[in-house]
Each structure stands twice: as C-alpha cells, then as structure tokens.
Design an enzyme around this catalytic site. Structure first.
Site, PDB file in Angstrom:
ATOM      1  N   ARG A  57       6.664   4.666   5.074  1.00  0.00           N
ATOM      2  CA  ARG A  57       6.818   3.455   5.887  1.00  0.00           C
ATOM      3  C   ARG A  57       8.220   2.923   5.621  1.00  0.00           C
ATOM      4  NH1 ARG A  57       1.920  -0.772   5.277  1.00  0.00           N
ATOM      5  NH2 ARG A  57       0.145   0.484   5.852  1.00  0.00           N
TER       6      ARG A  57
ATOM      7  N   SER B 251       7.000   0.787  16.243  1.00  0.00           N
ATOM      8  CA  SER B 251       6.838   0.225  14.900  1.00  0.00           C
ATOM      9  C   SER B 251       6.540  -1.262  15.012  1.00  0.00           C
ATOM     10  CB  SER B 251       8.121   0.435  14.082  1.00  0.00           C
ATOM     11  OG  SER B 251       8.155  -0.456  12.982  1.00  0.00           O
ATOM     12  N   VAL B 252       5.376  -1.663  14.489  1.00  0.00           N
ATOM     13  CA  VAL B 252       5.010  -3.083  14.504  1.00  0.00           C
ATOM     14  C   VAL B 252       6.018  -3.874  13.676  1.00  0.00           C
ATOM     15  CG1 VAL B 252       3.273  -4.769  13.771  1.00  0.00           C
ATOM     16  CG2 VAL B 252       2.555  -2.648  14.872  1.00  0.00           C
TER      17      VAL B 252
ATOM     18  N   CYS C 137       0.850  -1.211   0.000  1.00  0.00           N
ATOM     19  CA  CYS C 137       0.000   0.000   0.000  1.00  0.00           C
ATOM     20  C   CYS C 137       0.878   1.249   0.000  1.00  0.00           C
ATOM     21  CB  CYS C 137      -0.853   0.073   1.271  1.00  0.00           C
ATOM     22  SG  CYS C 137      -2.138  -1.141   1.405  1.00  0.00           S
TER      23      CYS C 137
ATOM     24  N   VAL D 101      12.102   1.345   5.888  1.00  0.00           N
ATOM     25  CA  VAL D 101      12.622   0.141   6.541  1.00  0.00           C
ATOM     26  C   VAL D 101      13.799   0.475   7.463  1.00  0.00           C
ATOM     27  CG1 VAL D 101      11.852  -1.412   4.713  1.00  0.00           C
ATOM     28  CG2 VAL D 101      14.103  -0.350   4.546  1.00  0.00           C
TER      29      VAL D 101
END
Length: 419
Positions: free
Chosen positions: A120, A162-163, A115, A122
C-alpha cells in the site's frame, strides 16, 4: 495483549446500531485542517485510529474536543510535522500531508504503519501532490512537501484507482489556484462523504461518486457541522454474523445504498433481506447459507473489506464457493486460522476455494489484520466449544465495541485483559 474468549455455537438475532464509518471519519478529521473556522463532526466512531488522529491534530496545534461530537478548531495550527510515534500505528496519517501543504505551504509526515496487507505505497499520494505543484522530498523516513505560494490546479489521471490518493489530491486541490480534475478517481461512498464535508465548509467539488471529480480551488474554507455516514463494512459484518448463524437481525442507522454488491451476494446465499431508508433486516429462517462466488474490486463492485467475512460464510455454507481477491495481495491470512477450526479451503494464487463444512470447532487463533480478525470472532460465535482470538487490537482499530454489540445479539463473548 487483550484476547476475546467466545463460547459457541449461538444463533445471533436481534438489533444492532451501526456506528459512523471509520473510513470516512479519518479523512474528514484530517480534512478539518483545511478549515480556518471551527468544525463539528457528528457520528464519529470511538476507535483507536480515531483517537490517534485526534491526538495527531492536537500535536499540530489544533484544538480538539470530544463530547458526543468531535469539535476541531484548526485556526491556530502551528506545527507542520506528523511524528513517527503517532504515525507508526496508522497509515491514515498520510492524509495530514495534503491539507498541511495546501493551507500552510509545508507539511511532513512520517512514512505510515497500520495493517500489513500487501503493498500500500504512498507513491500515488506523492505523485498527485507533485502534479499540483508541491516539491516532495523523502528524508529520514519522512515525506516532506512544500510549495511557494498556493498549489496550482491540474488535470490528474490516476495510474490506478486509489481511495487514499483520491482523498489526498481532492483535499489539497480545494485550496489550489484554478481547477483540478481527477480522472480514474475512486468512487467509494467514503470519498463522497469526504467531498460533501468539504463542500459544507465552502469547497467547490462536483462529480464525487464518479470516476471524474472536478475541484475548483477556493481561497479558504470556513467552519460547519457535518454527520459522518454509517459504516457499510460494520453493517455487512453484522449481516454476515446473522447469516452464518442462521439467525435474523435488523441493522439500524445503516445506509443500504452503499451495500448493493454485498446485499446481492447475501440474497444469493439464501438470505431474506429487506431495506428501509436507514435500516436493513436479514432473516435466514433457520437455514444454512448457500456458497457464493465473490470477486473483490473497487466500488461499486464487491468490497475487499468484506472478503474475509464472505470467506467464512462460504466455509460453513452448502456447496463450494470461490473468493477472488483483486484489490490487495496477501489478504488471506485468516484462511490458515479458520482451517485450525476445521474449515476446508485451498488457496490458489489470488483465489480461495471454500468447501463448506457443517460445523467448525473452537480453537486458539490469532488476528492478523482488521477484517480477518472480525471473521475469526464471528467463526467463534458459531463454532462448537471455546475459541480464543489473540491480538484483538486489530479489531479495536475498526469496530466500535464489537463484543457489546455481539453480546446484545446473544453471543457468549468476553474480553480477557492481557498481561
């Protein structure tokens, strides 16, 4: 590309069986790379991202079979690179990196896709692995990790919750030498589920579900059988479907204690809610929902993955409600699409001001990300006339057979095959 054609309005009522959680199944599938013996994973949803993950594990040399459960034997893994052609559609592939470097001393993953919601990056995964002693290089679009010998336990303080990075560090630390402590760890139920899966294979993990997780490294992990927890976001989505259509629903195979913040807001909206050990019922008694104010934040607060559904609820509710998004930027792409259906909303910075209208009208709309697209399908169920939702491949990434489940509740929805 496939589309959904939805005819409304309908009152949705009946029972729905909730699938396993995508956001637990994916990290658990990749964590299976750590095991030297076969594992069986039950209650894995049938989704595009799951299929992609299984393909990726096969390419790495694992034996992967699906017959009800997913069976993974990673004892013969002999390829340590997750290639671009598989990774490009799914950012979860980054979760292959930690297990590969922890067990085999090397791993490469192409920079991920998925998405397009805000930033997001890394970088938190990379920093965490570096703190465990891995050497990381970014070359030719790949994140390349390596270590001589074993990773080393470390005291890691996460810059932000952060999950994804919590999963990476926790998985890698299970085979590290010594003890790892993760501070400011994510507390989501899916983190707890991934930790419990690793414990079932012989890992030593404590504190999962709190913001401080402790992992004592072990030399190897064995096999085992594990059942993925129910999908709290799918559960919440169907509860909202019943609430906005003034209907009633029972969600079976649910886990109510993972949804406290969502259930509280549904009660505020006027829903009559009851819970059992593995079910949740909602009844609107034919009433229109009342607008609620929602602020997303990491678990145990209100989940960002339920924001689009509650935006829709507010747009057809009595009164004005405010929805504030604090987790991801750029996550209001559904609002202009809902406006095409007659919704009244203004976006101010990270808040949507929703002015409830009595009815929406069917329109041609386009899905932009997974949860936004689900809210468009639900809007179609309650709008007057025909709604066509385009680009529904987003929905197929996160909802198992959503049209069949909605049809069983009385929705008039059909999948139109793309050219």
């Amino acid at each position: 590309m496939d589309k959904f054609r939805v005819q409304g309005p309908t009152t949705l009522q009946g029972e729905v069986t909730i699938s396993g959680a995508k956001n637990a199944a994916l990290p658990i599938l990749f964590a299976a790379l750590l095991a030297e013996e076969p594992v069986e994973i039950q209650n894995v949803p049938k989704l595009k991202d799951v299929d992609t993950s299984m393909k990726l594990l096969s390419q790495l040399g694992a034996k992967v079979e699906r017959n009800g459960s997913v069976h993974i034997d990673a004892s013969q893994v002999n390829v340590f690179c997750a290639p671009y052609d598989l990774v490009k559609t799914m950012r979860a592939s980054i979760w292959a990196l930690g297990p590969l470097v922890a067990r085999f001393g090397q791993g490469q993953v192409s920079l991920p896709g998925g998405c397009t919601i805000g930033a997001r990056p890394v970088d938190l995964h990379i920093t965490g692995l570096e703190q465990l002693g891995a050497t990381i290089k970014l070359e030719e679009g790949y994140v390349k990790a390596s270590v001589d010998g074993r990773l080393k336990g470390a005291h890691i303080v996460m810059d932000k919750v952060s999950v994804g990075a919590t999963v990476t560090i926790m998985c890698a630390a299970t085979l590290a030498e010594g003890t790892t402590i993760i501070e400011n760890a994510a507390r989501e139920p899916e983190i707890v589920d991934t930790a419990n899966f690793l414990v079932a294979l012989g890992a030593k993990i404590s504190g999962q579900g709190t913001d401080r997780i402790t992992i004592e490294g072990v030399e190897h992990l064995g096999g085992g059988i594990y059942r993925v927890l129910p999908d709290r976001i799918e559960t919440g989505t169907f509860l909202v479907a019943a609430a906005i259509s003034r209907g009633k629903i029972i969600c079976r195979n649910a886990q109510p204690d993972t949804l406290d913040a969502v259930l509280a807001k549904l009660r505020d909206a006027g829903a009559d809610i009851e819970v059992g050990e593995d079910w949740i019922s909602l009844d609107m008694h034919g009433k229109r929902p009342k607008a609620v104010n929602v602020r997303t934040a990491p678990h145990p607060a209100f989940p960002t993955d339920m924001q689009a559904q509650f935006t829709l609820l507010n747009l057809v509710a009595e009164g004005t409600g405010f929805i504030t998004e604090t987790v991801f930027e750029n996550r209001f792409m559904h609002v202009p699409e809902l406006s095409r259906m007659g919704a009244r909303a203004e976006i101010e910075s990270n808040t949507v001001i929703c002015h409830g209208v009595e009815t929406l009208s069917g329109a041609q709309v386009m899905a932009t990300d997974l949860r936004a697209s689900a809210s468009l399908v639900l809007a179609g169920c309650i709008a007057e006339g025909t709604t066509v939702v385009d680009r529904i491949y987003h929905i197929d990434r996160g909802y198992e057979r959503i049209e069949d489940k909605l049809r069983a509740l009385g929705a008039h929805i059909e999948r139109v095959k793309g050219e």
